[in-house]
Scaffold this active site. Sequence first.
Site, PDB file in Angstrom:
ATOM      1  N   LYS B 226       0.839  -1.189   0.000  1.00  0.00           N
ATOM      2  CA  LYS B 226       0.000   0.000   0.000  1.00  0.00           C
ATOM      3  C   LYS B 226       0.879   1.246   0.000  1.00  0.00           C
ATOM      4  O   LYS B 226       1.911   1.276   0.685  1.00  0.00           O
ATOM      5  CB  LYS B 226      -0.892   0.001   1.238  1.00  0.00           C
ATOM      6  CG  LYS B 226      -1.806  -1.217   1.325  1.00  0.00           C
ATOM      7  CD  LYS B 226      -2.838  -1.215   0.223  1.00  0.00           C
ATOM      8  CE  LYS B 226      -3.787  -2.400   0.350  1.00  0.00           C
ATOM      9  NZ  LYS B 226      -4.859  -2.346  -0.644  1.00  0.00           N
ATOM     10  N   ASP B 254      -0.352   0.056  -4.464  1.00  0.00           N
ATOM     11  CA  ASP B 254      -1.798   0.311  -4.428  1.00  0.00           C
ATOM     12  C   ASP B 254      -2.053   1.585  -3.629  1.00  0.00           C
ATOM     13  O   ASP B 254      -1.736   1.664  -2.453  1.00  0.00           O
ATOM     14  CB  ASP B 254      -2.474  -0.897  -3.747  1.00  0.00           C
ATOM     15  CG  ASP B 254      -3.987  -0.789  -3.710  1.00  0.00           C
ATOM     16  OD1 ASP B 254      -4.533   0.249  -4.139  1.00  0.00           O
ATOM     17  OD2 ASP B 254      -4.624  -1.745  -3.240  1.00  0.00           O
ATOM     18  N   GLU B 280      -2.052   0.609  -8.544  1.00  0.00           N
ATOM     19  CA  GLU B 280      -3.463   0.213  -8.432  1.00  0.00           C
ATOM     20  C   GLU B 280      -4.277   1.351  -7.828  1.00  0.00           C
ATOM     21  O   GLU B 280      -3.823   2.025  -6.904  1.00  0.00           O
ATOM     22  CB  GLU B 280      -3.516  -1.031  -7.537  1.00  0.00           C
ATOM     23  CG  GLU B 280      -4.894  -1.568  -7.272  1.00  0.00           C
ATOM     24  CD  GLU B 280      -4.828  -2.931  -6.557  1.00  0.00           C
ATOM     25  OE1 GLU B 280      -3.828  -3.666  -6.736  1.00  0.00           O
ATOM     26  OE2 GLU B 280      -5.763  -3.245  -5.805  1.00  0.00           O
ATOM     27  N   GLU B 307     -11.532  -3.015  -8.034  1.00  0.00           N
ATOM     28  CA  GLU B 307     -12.244  -3.486  -6.848  1.00  0.00           C
ATOM     29  C   GLU B 307     -13.421  -2.584  -6.501  1.00  0.00           C
ATOM     30  O   GLU B 307     -14.360  -3.028  -5.851  1.00  0.00           O
ATOM     31  CB  GLU B 307     -11.299  -3.630  -5.655  1.00  0.00           C
ATOM     32  CG  GLU B 307     -10.857  -2.329  -5.035  1.00  0.00           C
ATOM     33  CD  GLU B 307      -9.918  -2.540  -3.839  1.00  0.00           C
ATOM     34  OE1 GLU B 307      -8.716  -2.621  -4.074  1.00  0.00           O
ATOM     35  OE2 GLU B 307     -10.405  -2.635  -2.704  1.00  0.00           O
ATOM     36  N   ASP B 330     -14.210  -7.472  -8.955  1.00  0.00           N
ATOM     37  CA  ASP B 330     -14.471  -7.861  -7.574  1.00  0.00           C
ATOM     38  C   ASP B 330     -15.753  -8.683  -7.504  1.00  0.00           C
ATOM     39  O   ASP B 330     -16.811  -8.263  -8.001  1.00  0.00           O
ATOM     40  CB  ASP B 330     -14.602  -6.593  -6.725  1.00  0.00           C
ATOM     41  CG  ASP B 330     -14.760  -6.886  -5.245  1.00  0.00           C
ATOM     42  OD1 ASP B 330     -13.814  -6.607  -4.493  1.00  0.00           O
ATOM     43  OD2 ASP B 330     -15.826  -7.388  -4.846  1.00  0.00           O
ATOM     44  N   HIS B 357      -9.521  -8.834  -7.770  1.00  0.00           N
ATOM     45  CA  HIS B 357      -9.301  -8.342  -6.413  1.00  0.00           C
ATOM     46  C   HIS B 357      -9.746  -9.408  -5.419  1.00  0.00           C
ATOM     47  O   HIS B 357     -10.770 -10.054  -5.610  1.00  0.00           O
ATOM     48  CB  HIS B 357     -10.135  -7.073  -6.193  1.00  0.00           C
ATOM     49  CG  HIS B 357     -10.148  -6.595  -4.765  1.00  0.00           C
ATOM     50  ND1 HIS B 357     -11.285  -6.577  -3.989  1.00  0.00           N
ATOM     51  CD2 HIS B 357      -9.154  -6.127  -3.985  1.00  0.00           C
ATOM     52  CE1 HIS B 357     -10.987  -6.100  -2.784  1.00  0.00           C
ATOM     53  NE2 HIS B 357      -9.707  -5.819  -2.748  1.00  0.00           N
ATOM     54  N   GLU B 388      -5.139 -12.049  -6.656  1.00  0.00           N
ATOM     55  CA  GLU B 388      -4.778 -11.623  -5.296  1.00  0.00           C
ATOM     56  C   GLU B 388      -5.056 -12.730  -4.273  1.00  0.00           C
ATOM     57  O   GLU B 388      -6.007 -13.503  -4.393  1.00  0.00           O
ATOM     58  CB  GLU B 388      -5.567 -10.367  -4.920  1.00  0.00           C
ATOM     59  CG  GLU B 388      -5.088  -9.733  -3.614  1.00  0.00           C
ATOM     60  CD  GLU B 388      -5.555  -8.291  -3.440  1.00  0.00           C
ATOM     61  OE1 GLU B 388      -6.522  -7.886  -4.122  1.00  0.00           O
ATOM     62  OE2 GLU B 388      -4.940  -7.571  -2.617  1.00  0.00           O
TER      63      GLU B 388
END
Lengths: 455, 455
Positions: B226, B254, B280, B307, B330, B357, B388
């Site tokens: 992240k 992300d 992302e 997502e 998602d 996702h 993922e």
Amino acid sequence: MATITGVRVEDVRFPTSVTADGSDAMNKDGDYSAAYVVLETDAPDPGDPGSTLGGYGLTFTIGRGNDIVAEAARQQAAALVGRDVDELAADMGAVYRDLTSDSQMRWLGPEKGVVHLSLAAVLNAAWDLVARRAGKPLWRVLVDMTPEELVDVADLRYLSDALTREDALKILREREGTKQERIAHLERTGYPVYTTSAGWLGYSDAKLRRLCQEAVDAGYQHVKLKVGADLDEDVRRLAIAREVLGPDRALMIDANQVWDVPQAIEWMRELARFDPLWIEEPTSPDDILGHAAVRRAVAPVGVATGEHCHNRVMFKQLFQAEAIDYCQLDTGRLASINEIVAVLLLAAKFGVPVCPHAGGVGLCEMVQHVSVLDYVAIGGDLEGRVTEYVDHLHEHFTDPCVVADKGAGTAYVLPSLPGYSTQMYEDSLDRFRFPHGTYWVRDAPVRDTSEHVPH
Amino acid sequence: MATITGVRVEDVRFPTSVTADGSDAMNKDGDYSAAYVVLETDAPDPGDPGSTLGGYGLTFTIGRGNDIVAEAARQQAAALVGRDVDELAADMGAVYRDLTSDSQMRWLGPEKGVVHLSLAAVLNAAWDLVARRAGKPLWRVLVDMTPEELVDVADLRYLSDALTREDALKILREREGTKQERIAHLERTGYPVYTTSAGWLGYSDAKLRRLCQEAVDAGYQHVKLKVGADLDEDVRRLAIAREVLGPDRALMIDANQVWDVPQAIEWMRELARFDPLWIEEPTSPDDILGHAAVRRAVAPVGVATGEHCHNRVMFKQLFQAEAIDYCQLDTGRLASINEIVAVLLLAAKFGVPVCPHAGGVGLCEMVQHVSVLDYVAIGGDLEGRVTEYVDHLHEHFTDPCVVADKGAGTAYVLPSLPGYSTQMYEDSLDRFRFPHGTYWVRDAPVRDTSEHVPH
């Protein structure tokens, strides 16, 4: 000192499906509804001696699920309880950021669907409260703000590739010196409207013809019809409407999202001969590139959309992609004035006229404030602008919108009472509260009013 | 004969915010949650003698508002009660159309936000039920369909400017003859995964270093971190990760929507030196044109999103605008298999790899079925694909996903039990049901778990 002491949220539904008011190709039997938020305070109401000050706001839905929006509003509005009204009024940008900063609730959108509709209701009530506390109609609270104050209210997040804070200030400063002239103009003429009351899909040809004639007789220069269920019927109904309206009045048509992109283009090839000013919602409201493709194909017929455009980021792209000729923002779908000001600024930057969506319940009451704000302080122009008006359900509001022809065509008369014009009579709530209001318990015709059975 | 006799919907919340699992720049303290739908029947469960057959599905949220999604699911799922399971199974396209044809509920989206999340939960349960009735894992039910059957399941509305029914059939027919080879390949190797477990924003540098090393030791070729809260911290954390991963393993980053478009481009100028495979969610998930602008600016770093991409119309445009290099659909946000198949077909047509996702609660359990379906019957390729995986909360599922390195990198082992792998243990429900489960009543640390106070 005035403190918000409580929140009341009502699920109010009107049985519009009984008369096919509001029927279109996508929505055949809506029961016009409001998730209605009341912010209660401990202060006297300057506009109504003997009463306490309140803030009244709503979002519009068409029936089932209104309870879900109401519950979301209840959860969001609770954050305002205990807050001081004058503190809120001094920084409504911060109020907006507070209410949108709950990342757990944000996940459920983000910035779309139920939690955005409910946020609109809560913030509409907060803006109503602020205007009532100031003793002014909301449009005047907003046009009295300095450019800096108005920009501080606006949510500009995710917009900086199209509109910076400096761009926004420049637009507002250009309007600053001439606001009073435009206010004076609107006080003379009102803000131009069109009517959708004639053209619901569920109406018979005879009723359509009569209502079109009544619109002409009432001074309307613009009339809108629903299309998209059946091509032959559309041709027949548009022929009737064009005959009654004559060649010079504007005829708009609205497909309410029923077409795919190629189908919209094909269908419009047949309907173009009735010279519509715009085709509204030709396809999915999410389809920015689709709207752009339709617009390229159907010109010179314009493309209009916005009542389901869920936030400012979508409008930004509709403008960037040159996808629409008319921006029909919705006061129950965008997150109230904070997001609306951002969209009005974007529209002004891109030169797209804003013709807000109205009708429903309470939307007409709100859009008149928004259109006045746009003309006086942001867009600064009436050219190509005309705001929707539908003549039903106004009797439930304590300060209903008024339309009149003051010589320049039918127009909204400027609201003059304090607030956002969205307070409903308690009697109306008692009658149409769902499912326990007296109408639903006692008067509703026998039909399935179950929450749980889609049809 | 098997009839759906009842619906149960649970609001289940796990206290993930306590340990900062799942923390990122937008979502600092999510409590991973599920609106969990159980479709009860009167038939015996072929996979579990002595029990009655059920369908178990969920959508994922991060806490507050999960009750609102659960209520929407309750209303939507009620339409399935009384229906025959085999009739449903024979035409899941019709089930989808029935559930989405309630125009009053549709207004609350349309096709987005709470009512679309809840629809995903209901349809996920219906697909689980269908697969359990067939005695097969869901991926096998789907890959066993003919091209016509699979297209009939898919929601192609609003897509015909990009993908016609004929296009869809052509894609599926091209894969038809070689499905068994690809199944055999996946049975040997599993479906490749990457891990996000190392990189949550709330973790210390030491924990980040240790988790990256553990990922390397476990055979991962891809690790995601992240970013987006603080540029200096991002540089420091990415340096640690790249050092541990070495130059050849893939590092993804992300930003969870925290940037405006110009800011994303500027920030990525600093982070590009760590050679990320993709960035992302660089900006608002609604900003199709913004993603396209970022993609043009940051190449050769890829752009990934999905997502929060709320429906197939948005994915269509992401592909049309060449806005993304990786499609991260998602399974809790799209309306289950019906909409997912449409997006997989679009992705195949546009040649964009699908890397779903996952994480959250139950998403890993579902995406393994989707990725297998994509490889076997639709996309037909593993090149550039990696799905993922996050290693938490699997212990609550009766058929949890399993990852293993069978020699070709860490991969999902093909699910073999009947269903969509989304049934939770009743013990877990009893413990984490909100707000009355034993965890929330008895064990939760003292903190504010109020529904009503955003923070």
